[in-house]
Design an enzyme around this catalytic site. Structure first.
Site, PDB file in Angstrom:
ATOM      1  N   ARG A  89       1.413  -1.711   0.090  1.00  0.00           N
ATOM      2  CA  ARG A  89       0.266   0.088  -0.161  1.00  0.00           C
ATOM      3  C   ARG A  89       0.908   0.706  -0.063  1.00  0.00           C
ATOM      4  O   ARG A  89       2.227   1.007   0.252  1.00  0.00           O
ATOM      5  CB  ARG A  89      -1.008   0.029   1.271  1.00  0.00           C
ATOM      6  CG  ARG A  89      -2.205  -0.629   0.864  1.00  0.00           C
ATOM      7  CD  ARG A  89      -3.073  -0.489   2.243  1.00  0.00           C
ATOM      8  NE  ARG A  89      -2.092  -0.975   3.668  1.00  0.00           N
ATOM      9  CZ  ARG A  89      -2.023  -0.425   4.562  1.00  0.00           C
ATOM     10  NH1 ARG A  89      -1.756   1.377   4.238  1.00  0.00           N
ATOM     11  NH2 ARG A  89      -1.971  -1.429   5.499  1.00  0.00           N
ATOM     12  N   TYR A 147      -1.082  -3.637  -7.049  1.00  0.00           N
ATOM     13  CA  TYR A 147      -1.151  -4.315  -5.862  1.00  0.00           C
ATOM     14  C   TYR A 147      -2.197  -4.444  -4.769  1.00  0.00           C
ATOM     15  O   TYR A 147      -2.406  -3.313  -4.031  1.00  0.00           O
ATOM     16  CB  TYR A 147       0.827  -3.555  -5.415  1.00  0.00           C
ATOM     17  CG  TYR A 147       1.009  -5.475  -4.102  1.00  0.00           C
ATOM     18  CD1 TYR A 147       1.826  -6.263  -5.384  1.00  0.00           C
ATOM     19  CD2 TYR A 147       0.503  -5.371  -2.841  1.00  0.00           C
ATOM     20  CE1 TYR A 147       2.229  -7.735  -4.400  1.00  0.00           C
ATOM     21  CE2 TYR A 147       1.334  -6.461  -2.437  1.00  0.00           C
ATOM     22  CZ  TYR A 147       2.402  -7.433  -2.697  1.00  0.00           C
ATOM     23  OH  TYR A 147       2.065  -8.644  -1.871  1.00  0.00           O
ATOM     24  N   LYS A 153      -9.936  -2.232   1.186  1.00  0.00           N
ATOM     25  CA  LYS A 153      -9.179  -1.035   2.200  1.00  0.00           C
ATOM     26  C   LYS A 153     -10.619   0.421   1.532  1.00  0.00           C
ATOM     27  O   LYS A 153     -10.646   1.086   2.015  1.00  0.00           O
ATOM     28  CB  LYS A 153      -7.794  -1.080   2.563  1.00  0.00           C
ATOM     29  CG  LYS A 153      -7.409  -2.155   2.041  1.00  0.00           C
ATOM     30  CD  LYS A 153      -7.196  -2.150   3.766  1.00  0.00           C
ATOM     31  CE  LYS A 153      -6.540  -3.855   4.165  1.00  0.00           C
ATOM     32  NZ  LYS A 153      -6.405  -4.113   5.456  1.00  0.00           N
ATOM     33  N   HIS A 184     -10.977  -2.336  11.096  1.00  0.00           N
ATOM     34  CA  HIS A 184      -9.975  -3.649  10.466  1.00  0.00           C
ATOM     35  C   HIS A 184      -9.266  -4.128  11.164  1.00  0.00           C
ATOM     36  O   HIS A 184      -8.725  -4.494  12.334  1.00  0.00           O
ATOM     37  CB  HIS A 184      -8.544  -2.411  10.300  1.00  0.00           C
ATOM     38  CG  HIS A 184      -7.700  -3.391   9.969  1.00  0.00           C
ATOM     39  ND1 HIS A 184      -6.028  -2.420  10.200  1.00  0.00           N
ATOM     40  CD2 HIS A 184      -7.213  -3.441   9.084  1.00  0.00           C
ATOM     41  CE1 HIS A 184      -5.288  -3.481   9.017  1.00  0.00           C
ATOM     42  NE2 HIS A 184      -6.392  -3.922   8.618  1.00  0.00           N
ATOM     43  N   SER A 196      -1.782  -3.717   9.728  1.00  0.00           N
ATOM     44  CA  SER A 196      -1.382  -4.496   8.418  1.00  0.00           C
ATOM     45  C   SER A 196      -0.483  -5.586   9.144  1.00  0.00           C
ATOM     46  O   SER A 196       0.828  -5.137   9.507  1.00  0.00           O
ATOM     47  CB  SER A 196      -1.209  -4.002   7.374  1.00  0.00           C
ATOM     48  OG  SER A 196      -2.398  -3.489   7.148  1.00  0.00           O
ATOM     49  N   CYS A 235       0.346  -7.420  11.382  1.00  0.00           N
ATOM     50  CA  CYS A 235       0.427  -7.894  13.032  1.00  0.00           C
ATOM     51  C   CYS A 235      -0.429  -9.353  13.571  1.00  0.00           C
ATOM     52  O   CYS A 235      -0.053  -9.411  14.669  1.00  0.00           O
ATOM     53  CB  CYS A 235       0.179  -6.828  13.533  1.00  0.00           C
ATOM     54  SG  CYS A 235       0.931  -5.359  13.123  1.00  0.00           S
ATOM     55  N   LYS A 279      -2.826 -10.791  12.295  1.00  0.00           N
ATOM     56  CA  LYS A 279      -4.612 -10.802  12.726  1.00  0.00           C
ATOM     57  C   LYS A 279      -5.122 -12.576  11.909  1.00  0.00           C
ATOM     58  O   LYS A 279      -5.934 -13.321  12.369  1.00  0.00           O
ATOM     59  CB  LYS A 279      -4.866 -10.137  11.677  1.00  0.00           C
ATOM     60  CG  LYS A 279      -5.572  -8.188  12.323  1.00  0.00           C
ATOM     61  CD  LYS A 279      -7.015  -7.628  11.872  1.00  0.00           C
ATOM     62  CE  LYS A 279      -7.228  -7.302  10.463  1.00  0.00           C
ATOM     63  NZ  LYS A 279      -5.230  -6.722  10.408  1.00  0.00           N
ATOM     64  N   ASP A 315     -10.066  -9.949   7.932  1.00  0.00           N
ATOM     65  CA  ASP A 315      -9.548  -8.669   7.799  1.00  0.00           C
ATOM     66  C   ASP A 315     -10.094  -7.756   8.455  1.00  0.00           C
ATOM     67  O   ASP A 315      -9.884  -6.002   8.878  1.00  0.00           O
ATOM     68  CB  ASP A 315      -8.898  -8.091   6.798  1.00  0.00           C
ATOM     69  CG  ASP A 315      -7.869  -7.259   6.094  1.00  0.00           C
ATOM     70  OD1 ASP A 315      -6.908  -6.593   7.054  1.00  0.00           O
ATOM     71  OD2 ASP A 315      -8.428  -6.704   5.646  1.00  0.00           O
ATOM     72  N   ARG A 371       2.171 -11.938  -0.174  1.00  0.00           N
ATOM     73  CA  ARG A 371       0.635 -12.835  -0.258  1.00  0.00           C
ATOM     74  C   ARG A 371      -0.037 -13.404  -1.012  1.00  0.00           C
ATOM     75  O   ARG A 371       0.098 -13.792  -1.757  1.00  0.00           O
ATOM     76  CB  ARG A 371      -0.359 -11.123  -0.462  1.00  0.00           C
ATOM     77  CG  ARG A 371      -0.057 -10.180   0.449  1.00  0.00           C
ATOM     78  CD  ARG A 371      -0.824 -10.261   1.456  1.00  0.00           C
ATOM     79  NE  ARG A 371      -0.252  -8.853   2.004  1.00  0.00           N
ATOM     80  CZ  ARG A 371      -1.051  -8.430   3.581  1.00  0.00           C
ATOM     81  NH1 ARG A 371      -1.912  -8.622   3.810  1.00  0.00           N
ATOM     82  NH2 ARG A 371      -0.123  -7.420   3.781  1.00  0.00           N
ATOM     83  N   GLU A 405      -0.677 -20.393  22.039  1.00  0.00           N
ATOM     84  CA  GLU A 405      -1.216 -19.853  22.998  1.00  0.00           C
ATOM     85  C   GLU A 405      -1.597 -18.757  23.560  1.00  0.00           C
ATOM     86  O   GLU A 405      -2.395 -18.382  24.658  1.00  0.00           O
ATOM     87  CB  GLU A 405       0.383 -20.005  23.538  1.00  0.00           C
ATOM     88  CG  GLU A 405       1.035 -21.422  23.212  1.00  0.00           C
ATOM     89  CD  GLU A 405       1.344 -22.564  23.938  1.00  0.00           C
ATOM     90  OE1 GLU A 405      -0.132 -22.037  24.409  1.00  0.00           O
ATOM     91  OE2 GLU A 405       1.819 -23.867  23.756  1.00  0.00           O
TER      92      GLU A 405
HETATM   93  O1  SAT Z   1      -3.902  -2.839   2.026  1.00  0.00           O
HETATM   94  S1  SAT Z   1      -3.955  -4.915   1.485  1.00  0.00           S
HETATM   95  O2  SAT Z   1      -4.898  -5.371   1.738  1.00  0.00           O
HETATM   96  O3  SAT Z   1      -2.960  -4.667   0.080  1.00  0.00           O
HETATM   97  C1  SAT Z   1      -3.609  -5.208   2.873  1.00  0.00           C
HETATM   98  C2  SAT Z   1      -3.148  -4.878   4.094  1.00  0.00           C
HETATM   99  O4  SAT Z   1      -2.334  -3.584   4.535  1.00  0.00           O
HETATM  100  O5  SAT Z   1      -3.484  -5.131   4.990  1.00  0.00           O
HETATM  101 MN    MN Z   2      -5.210  -5.180   6.990  1.00  0.00          MN
END
Ligand code: SAT
Ligand code: MN
Length: 594
Positions: free
Chosen positions: A76, A215, A224, A244, A266, A268, A270, A291, A380, A508
């Site tokens: 992004r 991308y 997003k 998010h 993003s 981290c 999820k 997401d 990805r 855990e």
């Molecule tokens: O924004 S993306 O879909 O490319 C991925 C992200 O940042 O979570």
């Molecule tokens: Mn995301």
């Protein structure tokens, strides 16, 4: 103009037909393809991409492909992302703003003739379960076949979306890679136009324009751009929340099931948490989404969530049978891998859990040098959610799933304890607003730098973040406190003096979820600290772990005073938009830390 089906046969929606016709005139494509969303359709498009050398079929994963992007189009681009509200103030201090008519003028010149020599694809897509009153329909026009095959996995697209739309208004999104082809000109494998990249959102008119990138979130406009930036603006107007957040269902050994939503920036973890395999015997998790969550107060006064997406666009590196076995099984087939490494008929990435194969093609498309990352850190996989072995059928429920707890988390190597429970809804909103995290490869720019990322929405909020805080406070007034989910701050990323992670994470994390689950049933105790409630040692199951309670929960008052000072300065940016309720929470925290 050559169409795959006549426009009038494909839709009778007058505004949609008009927009398509105008866009054709503006972008001057060579051909038009109106998507129906069938498997045959995408198989055919994929076959053409294989023919053109853009996609490589993977012999070891049926129905799957590998591809790699231009090295300057890998994540992004926040500096090129704009919120074009009439007033600058309405975009707020955390967004880039451009005056709408100025941006429209700029876009007009960018899009003029930009699809020459290419196919213009029209993709109707539904965000949310078909038939749900909470779902919303968008139409993406794009000149990227890569976008079409990804949107087919990420959304409910084609005919089914048009049926859902009927004659209602839709969210238009216009996307171009920004590289027109002259007569006879050979196309590039990954056309893009980094110099003229712009991702523009018009939250009042509710439209999206994206130019120059192919991308991820820059190009798959349902994600997003629509489901967060535009949807957050819609949600504010209509009294719901576009967040998010992952959504997971957790069932305890007695068979009681509760749902948890969790916001993390993003890359981290999820997707890992969304598909957690609990390490605790008898506990079971199911995945609703990894997401995005759209949440509203239901008839019974509880908060309900739907996942607007139909697929995962997950970070590949670090995904393994150890860290996320359910994701590994999800991507055994029908997946698109972008910017991973390529081996003989298969893909590879750092942290996949096996040594790199002999002959490896790096994400750059050249033989791997054995030193630099073989897979790009933001590489990805794209895959339909239904392939997840623990996909929760309730993800298709038109009413959504009832949420019992909301988590906010970031990457913090110090300060934040493993888990803290908010003292009230407003204190929970304060925890969300206070979220900071070390930056990752999901966005272009420096990695590992601590930045404020309120609600993990910093790059995704379509309006003034101060007003967004106020909207969260307001939601809390729309139902009784007992019906609202409890709110938590979590941090899996604390490090010791040697820089090693203290908490094992992954499966855990179920130990933390268990305490949260039991809090929601009023079955677990909590200890009050200046920063919120934490589990007393006996309420957190740490059996069999090489970790000690104190290092996970110690509260360093000096660090916290610095944190408080920093938050005070940060919140000042929001001026009069900063809600008085949060100012009060800040003041209370200061008092409690004295
Ligand atoms: O924004 S993306 O879909 O490319 C991925 C992200 O940042 O979570
Ligand atoms: Mn995301």
């Amino acid at each position: 103009m050559q169409f795959n089906v006549p426009l009038s046969e494909w839709t009778t929606h007058a505004a949609l037909s008009k927009w398509i016709e105008e866009t054709i005139l503006q972008c001057q494509p060579a051909r038009v393809h109106l998507c129906v969303g069938s498997n045959e359709e995408v198989d055919q498009i994929a076959a053409q991409m294989v023919e053109a050398g853009i996609l490589v079929p993977l012999a070891k994963r049926p129905g799957s492909y590998w591809c790699h992007s231009h090295p300057d189009d890998v994540a992004r681009v926040e500096e090129s992302t704009f919120i074009c509200s009439e007033k600058k103030e309405d975009a707020g201090p955390t967004n880039n703003w451009k005056e709408p008519s100025e941006m429209k003028q700029h876009l007009k010149s960018l899009f003029a003739g930009c699809m020459q020599g290419r196919t213009l694809y029209v993709i109707p897509y539904c965000m949310g379960p078909l038939g749900s009153p909470l779902s919303r329909v968008g139409i993406e026009i794009t000149d990227s076949p890569y976008v079409v095959i990804n949107m087919h996995k990420m959304t409910r697209m084609g005919r089914q979306a048009l049926d859902q739309l009927k004659n209602d208004p839709f969210i238009p999104g216009l996307h171009s890679v920004g590289v027109p082809l002259k007569e006879g000109q050979q196309d590039e494998p990954w056309p893009c136009n980094p110099k003229q990249r712009v991702i523009a959102h018009f939250p009042e008119e509710k439209s999206i324009f994206s130019f120059g990138s192919g991308y991820g979130g820059n190009a798959l406009l349902g994600k997003k751009c629509f489901a967060l930036r535009i949807a957050s603006a819609m949600a504010r107007e209509q009294g719901w929340l576009a967040e998010h957040m992952l959504i997971l269902g957790l069932t305890n050994p007695e068979g009681v099931k509760k749902y948890i939503a969790a916001a993390f920036p993003s890359a981290c973890g999820k997707t890992n948490l969304a598909m957690i395999m609990p390490s605790l015997p008898g506990w079971k998790a199911e995945c609703v989404g990894d997401d995005i969550a759209w949440m509203h107060i239901g008839k019974d006064g509880r908060l309900y969530a739907i996942n607007p997406e139909a697929g995962f666009f997950g970070v590949a590196p670090g995904t393994s049978m150890k860290t996320n076995p359910m994701a590994m099984r999800t991507i055994e087939k029908n997946s698109i891998f972008t910017n991973t490494a390529l081996s003989d008929g298969d893909v590879w990435w750092e942290g996949i859990g096996s040594e790199p194969p002999e002959a490896l093609t790096s994400w750059l498309g050249t033989p791997w040098d054995g030193k630099s990352p073989a897979a790009h850190p933001n590489s990805r996989f794209t895959v339909p959610m239904t392939q997840c072995p623990i996909y929760d059928p309730a993800a298709e429920d038109p009413e959504g799933v009832p949420i019992s707890a909301i988590l906010f988390g970031g990457r913090r190597h110090n300060v934040m304890p493993l888990v803290t429970e908010a003292l009230s809804w407003n204190h929970g909103v304060f925890l969300g607003a206070s979220l900071s995290s070390e930056t990752t490869a999901a966005a272009k720019g420096e990695i590992g730098k601590l930045r404020h990322d309120p609600f993990a929405m910093l790059p995704f909020c379509g309006y003034n973040m101060g007003d967004y805080f106020a909207h969260w406070i307001d939601i809390g007034k729309h139902t009784s406190a007992s019906k609202l989910p409890r709110i938590y701050s979590v941090n899996w990323y604390r490090k010791d003096a040697e820089g090693k992670y203290i908490w094992p994470g992954f499966g855990e994390n179920a130990r933390v979820l268990k305490w949260i689950f039991e809090r929601a049933s009023d079955k677990a105790p909590a200890t009050t600290t200046p920063i919120g409630q934490i589990p007393p040692q006996e309420a957190l199951d740490l059996s069999g772990l090489q970790t000690d309670y104190d290092s996970l929960f110690s509260i360093d008052k000096d660090n916290w005073k610095k944190e408080l000072q920093d938050l005070k300065e940060y919140f000042q940016r929001f001026g009069t938009h900063f809600p008085k309720e949060l100012a009060r929470e800040l003041h209370h925290l200061e008092e409690r830390l004295k």
